[in-house]
Design an enzyme around this catalytic site. Sequence first.
Site, PDB file in Angstrom:
ATOM      1  CE1 TYR A   1      -6.398  10.460 -11.834  1.00  0.00           C
ATOM      2  CE2 TYR A   1      -7.038  12.093 -13.470  1.00  0.00           C
ATOM      3  CZ  TYR A   1      -6.347  10.944 -13.117  1.00  0.00           C
ATOM      4  OH  TYR A   1      -5.599  10.292 -14.081  1.00  0.00           O
TER       5      TYR A   1
ATOM      6  CG  ASP B   1      -1.857   1.185   1.276  1.00  0.00           C
ATOM      7  OD1 ASP B   1      -1.683   2.133   0.476  1.00  0.00           O
ATOM      8  OD2 ASP B   1      -2.762   1.179   2.122  1.00  0.00           O
TER       9      ASP B   1
ATOM     10  CG  ASN C   1       0.884   2.918 -13.140  1.00  0.00           C
ATOM     11  OD1 ASN C   1       0.339   3.590 -13.998  1.00  0.00           O
ATOM     12  ND2 ASN C   1       0.335   1.798 -12.640  1.00  0.00           N
TER      13      ASN C   1
ATOM     14  CE  LYS D   1      -2.817  10.924 -11.775  1.00  0.00           C
ATOM     15  NZ  LYS D   1      -1.706   9.956 -11.583  1.00  0.00           N
TER      16      LYS D   1
END
Length: 254
Positions: A157, A62, A89, A161
């Site tokens: 999100y 994790d 990733n 990013k």
Amino acid sequence: MNHSPESGPRITLVTGAGSGIGRAVAHAFLEAGYAVVLAGRHREPLEHTAQGWELAQVVPTDISQHDDVGRLFAQVRERWGRLDVLFNNAGIFGPAGAVDEVGFDEWSSTVAVNITGSFLCAAEAFRLMKEQDPQGGRIINNGSIAAHSPRPRSAAYTTTKHAITGLTKSIELDGRPYGITCGQIDIGNTHTDLMTTLGVGEGALQADGSRRVEPTFPVEEAARTVLHMAQLPASASIGTVVMTASGMPFIGRG
């Protein structure tokens, strides 16, 4: 077992290797002769990725947990003695909602995986690459086209990013004295489960409130691009790649 570039395969670590882009990238590196450490939360999908590959090492992790990441890199050190490439990733899309609709716990869990997890893995990889002989390596972060142009109702999100872009640039600067480079791939609409979740194939929400079926491209093409970034000579580095499905509404989102 300690492997140097002269005595054994180059070593790559892929987070989020149990599915999607992570699995495709892991397979691309394995096919190219790399040893690949596969990290992800659940053992079963990692074992599926590793099936049939002698040089695949499964390490359930994790990445949002500091101790888990420490154990992951301890296993890399113990088995291989070095790390040549980290593909950072692992990530989640998180809650869908306008900024005033995102709950604190949903926000925190998205940040924990997408930012904190990426930071923890990059820091450990950097530390190992700096100490190893010969010194150096590559870190490749998986960003998103959301780092350039967000989708509606994606505040958590999109924010994470954008943060990955800052992390990439900071690692690249900090790594220069040690031969450590850092690049980022910003991918739009590979054919993965995430794109299914977003409804890309059935009608994804656009900025003008309409829904539009968007094109996708094979995830294997994204994996080939990551491999190309990793295989450049030490004298060259790709800072940012934006790779999208042809014709998707990115440059001119409605």
